[in-house]
Motif scaffolding. Structure first.
Motif, short mmCIF file in Angstrom:
data_model
loop_
_atom_site.label_atom_id
_atom_site.label_comp_id
_atom_site.label_asym_id
_atom_site.label_seq_id
_atom_site.Cartn_x
_atom_site.Cartn_y
_atom_site.Cartn_z
N GLN A 637 0.82 -1.20 0.00
CA GLN A 637 0.00 0.00 0.00
C GLN A 637 0.86 1.25 0.00
O GLN A 637 0.41 2.30 -0.46
N GLN A 638 2.07 1.16 0.50
CA GLN A 638 2.91 2.35 0.61
C GLN A 638 3.36 2.86 -0.75
O GLN A 638 3.80 4.01 -0.88
N ASP A 639 3.25 2.05 -1.79
CA ASP A 639 3.70 2.46 -3.12
C ASP A 639 2.58 3.00 -4.00
O ASP A 639 2.81 3.29 -5.18
N VAL A 640 1.38 3.13 -3.45
CA VAL A 640 0.26 3.56 -4.28
C VAL A 640 0.48 4.97 -4.81
O VAL A 640 0.28 5.24 -5.99
N ILE A 680 3.98 0.11 -18.03
CA ILE A 680 4.11 -1.08 -17.18
C ILE A 680 3.08 -1.04 -16.06
O ILE A 680 2.45 -2.06 -15.72
N SER A 681 2.88 0.13 -15.48
CA SER A 681 1.89 0.24 -14.40
C SER A 681 0.49 -0.05 -14.91
O SER A 681 -0.31 -0.74 -14.24
N LEU A 682 0.16 0.48 -16.09
CA LEU A 682 -1.17 0.20 -16.66
C LEU A 682 -1.34 -1.27 -16.98
O LEU A 682 -2.40 -1.86 -16.72
N LEU A 683 -0.32 -1.88 -17.56
CA LEU A 683 -0.40 -3.31 -17.85
C LEU A 683 -0.56 -4.13 -16.58
O LEU A 683 -1.31 -5.11 -16.55
N HIS A 684 0.12 -3.71 -15.53
CA HIS A 684 0.04 -4.44 -14.26
C HIS A 684 -1.36 -4.36 -13.68
O HIS A 684 -1.96 -5.39 -13.32
N VAL A 685 -1.91 -3.16 -13.60
CA VAL A 685 -3.24 -3.00 -13.01
C VAL A 685 -4.28 -3.75 -13.85
O VAL A 685 -5.17 -4.43 -13.32
N LEU A 720 10.47 0.98 -7.28
CA LEU A 720 10.16 -0.39 -6.84
C LEU A 720 8.86 -0.89 -7.44
O LEU A 720 8.74 -2.06 -7.82
N CYS A 721 7.86 -0.01 -7.53
CA CYS A 721 6.56 -0.44 -8.06
C CYS A 721 6.67 -0.89 -9.51
O CYS A 721 6.00 -1.81 -9.95
N VAL A 722 7.56 -0.24 -10.29
CA VAL A 722 7.75 -0.62 -11.69
C VAL A 722 8.43 -1.98 -11.76
O VAL A 722 8.03 -2.86 -12.55
N LEU A 723 9.45 -2.17 -10.96
CA LEU A 723 10.16 -3.46 -10.96
C LEU A 723 9.24 -4.58 -10.51
O LEU A 723 9.25 -5.68 -11.07
#
Length: 1319
Positions: A637-640, A680-685, A720-723
């Motif tokens: 949650q800390q990376d939101v 990458i973030s969009l693909l992840h979500v 970190l969230c991207v990795l």
């Protein structure tokens, strides 16, 4: 008279015959002499009657014989001119109206027949000459009447007058000064026909045109007759089409002064066009009111800003609004609406509060208008309402009370429901303007707002298909939209605008605490008339109507306007109802909305197009991603905020199609890092929620390229969230992609080593499979990954909180899923299994260290889940459909349980020594590892090899567990329950040649017997209040264990060292009165214990029975009570009633055990007192019991327990069971279903029932047909294959495991069962 000869006998003989002609058909020949006509017209001696007859004859000739008179007159032009002049002169000399009328008609008809412009010019010149020779226009009314009709007959005449006879028009203008209003009306008519021709109007000299305008205004001001007023208004309306004339008339605000050389004006008076029109508006003639309103509109249409103030200052809006409330004429309403629409363009219209005065009559008129059929009037009225609501200043409220707001809401609702889509669209526009905070009454009428929005949304569901919006956005030419499709598109667009406005209003109201609820609403109505109710309605409408409708439209022809409003509406939902947004966001994401938004953003916003749509897309994506990432189920949650910052930085400029994303991700040098991180973030979500934006092989190669291009440790750090997202996407797609070589694996390992692995962890099975697929990755990250997986805390779901039904495996879904994942990983990777699980010494040491560590709470849960995963491959799971033990695919043999038993025995011994060595003993401070060990033992006990043989290790385990159970405190449920459960499973599943040793070992353990006694005592002391102490599962397990001990002790005659005291009366009383406070499992186990006691005839050395409430206090005992001691007659009847009550609950888990107990009770009664057994079986309430059970559905008619109950009653010979209706219902149900579709247990019990029916002497079938049906069914059952013997499988209810044979219906005659028990 038109057929008479036109001859003047006195002078006809002097005329040349060439001027005479015979016209008409042969039967009605008429002689006409042109010279006679001329002389009669010029002679004063000829009477008016004679002249009228002659003119009628000429008119008849002109009608019957076209061209005859033209042929006569064409002989000499001078004669023709003379003839016309004589007729024209007659118009001035004659005073007879009939003669004048005949003369006008003949003259007009003659000029039309001659078709000569020269003759017309001569007539006009003659008229002008006559006017010039006269001092006034007196007596020229016939001439003007003739001229008016001539203008009607000759379309080119207005242009001729304007170009060549200006002086004649000047004289006509002078005629407006004459006091005769009939003459003025004729002049106005002529001038109106001239002004109707635009070319003629342009040809008029400006001074003449202006003087005409002033003269007409003055004439209209003083007109007193309707004819003059109407003609003046018609002329004025034509003049007002010219902007210069409008300027002259509107600036004519001083006293009228006569021009030099013209006749004097009657009197100099103040004359103003607004005042003149106001006077007409106040008249009682509706026709004049309509004309006045149209004249006003004709003025205002030229320049509203210039002319509106004069009309407003004359208070004309007030009188226009009055006309709305007093008139029902469609023409009047349409004209008034149009005029007010033009006036509403001026701010003075609102600042002088005309709208405050007029909103009520406007609403009243609209209510009536919407009931009419004139759609144009409806649209005009709704447009006026929209303009007023839209431009009304916020400081001046239109609806201070709720009644006014409810009235306009009713109008809007009526307009939206109109069958015409155009009218509905205008009503939706009005609703949009109404849904503003400044128009809300105090208190806010949320209920009315819900109705308005609901009506508009409901209308959207009725739109025809296809729907076409106005704007073409694809750039691809397509079929031309139909008018109906275009109307539907317009309404949908306006509906979206209105819905967005309602969301904005709800957001504004939510920021004002005083507006959230209606303080004057009754408390029971608050939820219906509150802001929350409105927001819920908006969300429901958005979910059920807007989303399907708009997405369907976008599949055909996407529109940027529609999508912009649609995405804005979705964004508003995240603000209005934050508590419901997690579910809403999940639904949007799982429905592919991330893909939908991105695709339309790329198609419609690239190249800096549609900036509004682009902003709406970005806002929706950010709110959706924030809601998805902030949910409790998601980790880190800390990376939101960091992830949202990455999206916000690049989302606005990201307008690339999905097909272009792979090139952007793999082009490390050309694509900005921020853009790649955003992708990458969009693909992840999207991937987290099932929305696969890219094919998995493509996505896998892209993520490999991204991880391989990660910067070196000395360079800029990657977020970190991207990795973590890249690792997750890589793991998700690896199954459908080729295996990686050493080089990319090495790069991936380096990239993942840039930060601690826990910060990259995502709890998903794919990550576990991916890491353990490659030894290069599992060597580095396998241990921390497995630790994180095991320590993950599953979120409790609803299924964890609900009480499972008896006989159903209730293991948690999350734990089951995690266990199956671990099992799959272990099956695919044997080296992991050997390393972590099978190495005997290492495994035991590691587990022992985990269990005995000081911080062991999380470790225990982790190891429990790990061992549960391993044991799930060997666990027996009863199949509910067949009742057999089915093993899952991929299950191993019994090697692992066999290997683990010695290790667990050693561990159990060490834990026992550890607890014994402590100062507190094993009671309240028993090691927390014990429950885990005992649970693992129960899991292994259900393995297939466990029931086949018991070796020394098993007996040692049984010994240690029984000793441990005897030393624990009765309230230590966490440890005591698995201990007793293990002992019970060992007894129930042990083979016959081992059960005697097992039961003897347990009976000699006095501590265990005392523990069972303590639990039973606790239950007796707390039965009056609740089952909370001890827990029902623990008490149920103790009862099951005691029932097994009773049966096996009786079977093997084992020695008893300590008996257990049981209060028989309390048990019966609990079944009778306390079942409402007990769960089904507890009741079933209690009934099972009673059955075991009855099977041994209440005479087991293990039991010390107390009579309690069922005991007979009367001494000496009656013969019946003595025979049935210690149960007694009263206790027997009470137990029968209690069992009947359990049967009436119709619960699956209680039916079988209740019937089994009833069978054992009947066997006990039959042996001790057969008369009591027959009396109990013949009680009248037995028929009520059967009626209730057999009329509760098809499932109970074929239930083994019900069939066994019928068999039992027939065996008792009670006479309760009859052919009709009991047996008839059963046979009919079986015939409908078919014998081959019955469960094996149902088929077996049905066969016993039919066999008993055939051998019953007290049961007589009503007819031979019933006997044949029963025989046919029995033969069908005999032909079925023999069922396999029932296996004693294990069922699971929460933390309790129990044997299936304990809850399965027993078959056979109760007398035989009694004898077999006694043997």
């Amino acid at each position: 008279m038109s057929n008479m000869d036109v001859i003047y006998q006195k002078v006809h003989f002097r005329h040349d015959p060439r001027w005479s002609a015979i016209t008409g058909p042969s039967a009605d020949d008429v002689v006409l002499c042109v010279a006679c006509v001329i002389e009669m017209m010029e002679s004063k001696d000829v009477s008016c009657v004679r002249k009228s007859v002659a003119l009628a004859g000429v008119g008849g000739v002109l009608k019957r014989s076209p061209g005859a008179i033209k042929e006569l007159l064409s002989q000499d032009t001078r004669v023709c001119l003379h003839f016309i002049a004589s007729l024209l002169a007659m118009l001035r000399s004659s005073e007879d109206s009939a003669t004048l009328e005949q003369g006008i008609q003949v003259l007009v008809h003659l000029l039309l027949e001659l078709q000569s412009e020269q003759f017309v010019q001569d007539v006009l010149n003659d008229i002008h000459t006559q006017l010039s020779q006269q001092a006034s226009v007196r007596g020229f009314l016939p001439i003007f009447t003739f001229l008016g009709k001539l203008v009607d007959a000759l379309p080119a005449l207005p242009q001729t007058l304007a170009c060549h006879h200006v002086s004649l028009l000047e004289w006509l203008s002078v005629g407006l000064q004459y006091p005769d209003e009939v003459l003025k009306a004729s002049v106005c008519y002529i001038l109106r026909r001239v002004w109707e021709v635009p070319a003629a109007t342009e040809s008029l000299p400006t001074p003449l045109r202006d003087s005409m305008a002033r003269a007409v205004l003055h004439t209209l001001h003083h007109a007193s007759t309707p004819q003059l007023t109407i003609n003046c208004l018609g002329l004025l309306k034509q003049m007002l089409q010219l902007g210069e004339v409008v300027s002259v008339l509107m600036n004519c605000r001083t006293e009228l002064v006569p021009d030099e050389g013209s006749a004097d004006w009657p009197s100099s008076q103040y004359c103003s066009l607004p005042l003149v029109l106001k006077k007409l508006l106040l008249s009682g003639d509706e026709l004049l009111q309509v004309a006045s309103a149209r004249c006003m509109a004709a003025v205002l249409v030229h320049s509203p800003s210039q002319y509106c103030p004069q009309f407003i200052q004359a208070d004309l809006p007030e009188f226009l609004f009055e006309r709305l409330s007093s008139s029902s004429s469609e023409a009047m309403l349409w004209s008034t609406y149009g005029c007010l629409l033009l006036l509403a363009e001026e701010s003075l219209f609102f600042s002088q509060c005309h709208t405050v005065y007029g909103i009520e009559p406007l609403v009243r008129s609209l209510k009536d208008v919407l009931k009419l059929t004139n759609l144009e009037v409806q649209k005009q009225g709704l447009q006026l309402l929209t303009v007023i609501l839209d431009r009304q200043p916020a400081a001046v409220r239109l609806f201070p009370t709720s009644m006014g707001f409810m009235g306009v809401a009713e109008v809007v609702l009526s307009g939206v429901s109109s069958p015409c889509l155009r009218v509905a669209t205008h009503a939706a526009r009005a609703a949009t303007a109404l849904l503003r905070l400044q128009h809300q009454s105090s208190p806010v009428q949320y209920k009315e707002l819900k109705k308005i929005v609901g009506a508009i949304i409901t209308r959207c569901t009725e739109l025809p298909v296809p729907i076409t919006t106005r704007q073409s956005t694809t750039g691809v030419p397509g079929p031309k939209p139909t008018n109906q499709a275009s109307k539907a598109g317009s309404f949908l667009l306006q509906a979206l605008v209105c819905f967005q406005e309602s969301c904005r209003l709800a957001e504004q109201c939510s920021s004002e605490p005083s507006l959230k609820e209606n303080a004057f609403t009754a408390p029971n109505q608050q939820r219906k008339d509150s802001l929350e109710a409105l927001c819920l309605s908006l969300l429901r409408s958005c979910d059920t109507v807007l989303i399907p409708t708009v997405t369907r439209l976008c599949e055909q022809a996407p529109s940027s306007q529609v999508l912009q409003h649609f995405f804005s509406i979705l964004s508003y939902q995240f603000t209005l109802l934050p508590s419901l947004m997690p579910l809403f966001a999940l639904k949007l994401a799982s429905s592919g909305f991330i893909r939908l938004v991105l695709e339309h953003k790329a198609a419609l916003c690239s190249g800096n197009r549609n900036s509004g749509l682009n902003a709406a897309c970005c806002d929706l994506l950010l709110k959706l991603c924030k809601c998805l990432l902030s949910q409790p189920a998601s980790s880190h949650q800390q990376d939101v905020e960091e992830q949202l910052g990455l999206l916000e930085a690049s989302l606005l400029s990201l307008c690339s199609r999905l097909a272009e994303w792979p090139s952007l991700l793999t082009d490390a040098s050309g694509t900005p890092r921020a853009t790649q991180h955003c992708l990458i973030s969009l693909l992840h979500v999207a991937q987290l929620h099932g929305d696969r934006l890219l094919p998995e092989p493509v996505l896998f190669s892209c993520m490999v390229a991204v991880l391989c291009s990660m910067p070196e440790p000395g360079d800029a750090l990657v977020p970190l969230c991207v990795l973590r997202s890249a690792l997750y996407l890589l793991a998700i797609c690896h199954d459908k992609s080729p295996a990686l070589d050493w080089a990319p694996l090495n790069s991936i390992s380096k990239a993942l080593s840039l930060c601690p692995f826990p910060s990259l962890y995502t709890h998903h099975p794919a990550l576990l499979h991916f890491v353990f697929r490659y030894p290069e990755l599992s060597d580095h990250f396998g241990q921390p990954l497995l630790t994180l997986w095991l320590s993950h805390q599953p979120q409790p779901g609803r299924e964890d909180q609900a009480e499972p039904a008896l006989g159903v495996n209730s293991s948690s879904s999350s734990t089951s899923s995690s266990s199956s994942t671990l099992q799959a990983v272990l099956d695919k990777n044997p080296n992991v299994t050997l390393t972590l699980m099978v190495r005997e010494k290492c495994s035991v040491t590691e587990i022992d260290a985990l269990m005995l560590s000081s911080a062991r709470s999380k470790a225990l849960k982790a190891v429990r889940r790990l061992w549960s995963a391993v044991m799930s491959g060997w666990r027996r799971e009863p199949c509910l459909s067949c009742g057999a033990s089915c093993r899952p695919e991929g299950g191993s043999d019994g090697a692992l349980p066999t290997l683990l038993r010695p290790a667990l025995l050693q561990l159990l011994q060490r834990l026992a020594c550890h607890s014994t060595g402590s100062s507190q003993g094993p009671g309240p401070s028993a090691p927390s590892a014990l429950p885990l060990i005992l649970q693992l033992l129960c899991l292994m006990q259900t393995a297939p090899s466990a029931a086949s043989e018991m070796d020394g290790t098993d007996f040692k385990l049984l010994f240690h567990v029984s000793n441990l159970a005897g030393k624990l405190k009765a309230n230590n449920k966490e440890t005591l329950l698995p201990a007793l459960n293990y002992l019970y499973c060992c007894l129930a599943l042990s083979p016959p040649h081992c059960s005697d040793r097992a039961v003897s070992m347990l009976l000699c353990n006095t501590g265990l017997m005392e523990q069972i006694q303590a639990l039973l005592d606790l239950s007796s002391s707390s039965s009056s209040s609740s089952f909370s102490s001890p827990p029902s599962s623990l008490l149920s397990c103790a009862r099951l264990l005691l029932s097994s001990l009773i049966i096996l002790q009786h079977t093997h005659s084992a020695q008893v060292h300590r008996c257990v005291r049981v209060d028989l009366g309390a048990m019966v009383q609990l079944l009778s009165c306390g079942k409402r406070h007990a769960d089904n499992l507890s009741l079933a186990c209690l009934v099972r214990l009673l059955q075991a006691m009855l099977d041994v005839e209440l005479a087991s050395p293990l039991l010390q029975l107390e009579e309690g409430a069922v005991g007979v206090r009367q001494r000496p005992l009656q013969p019946v009570d003595s025979a049935l001691h210690p149960l007694g007659s009263h206790g027997a009847h009470a137990l029968v009633a209690a069992l009947h009550g359990l049967l009436l609950q119709k619960q699956e888990g209680l039916l079988s055990v209740s019937v089994n107990c009833l069978r054992s009770l009947m066997g006990f009664l039959h042996k001790r007192c057969p008369s009591t057994a027959l009396h109990v079986a013949s009680q009248p309430w037995g028929r009520f019991l059967l009626y209730s059970l057999l009329n509760s559905g098809e499932s109970l008619l074929q239930h083994p327990a019900i069939l066994a109950l019928l068999t039992l009653l027939l065996q008792a010979g009670s006479g309760v069971v009859q052919w009709d209706p009991e047996l008839e219902q059963v046979l009919s149900a079986v015939e409908r279903t078919g014998v081959d579709k019955l469960r094996p247990s149902a088929a077996h019990t049905l066969k016993e029932l039919l066999t008993q029916v055939q051998h019953s002497t007290s049961l007589t079938p009503p007819s031979e047909q019933h006997t044949l049906r029963a025989t046919a069914l029995l033969e069908s059952l005999d032909r079925l294959p023999s069922p396999e013997p029932a296996q004693n499988s294990v069922l699971h209810q929460g933390e309790l495991s129990y044997c299936s044979l304990d809850v399965t219906v027993n078959t056979g005659c109760y007398r035989e069962l009694t004898r077999s028990t006694n043997v």
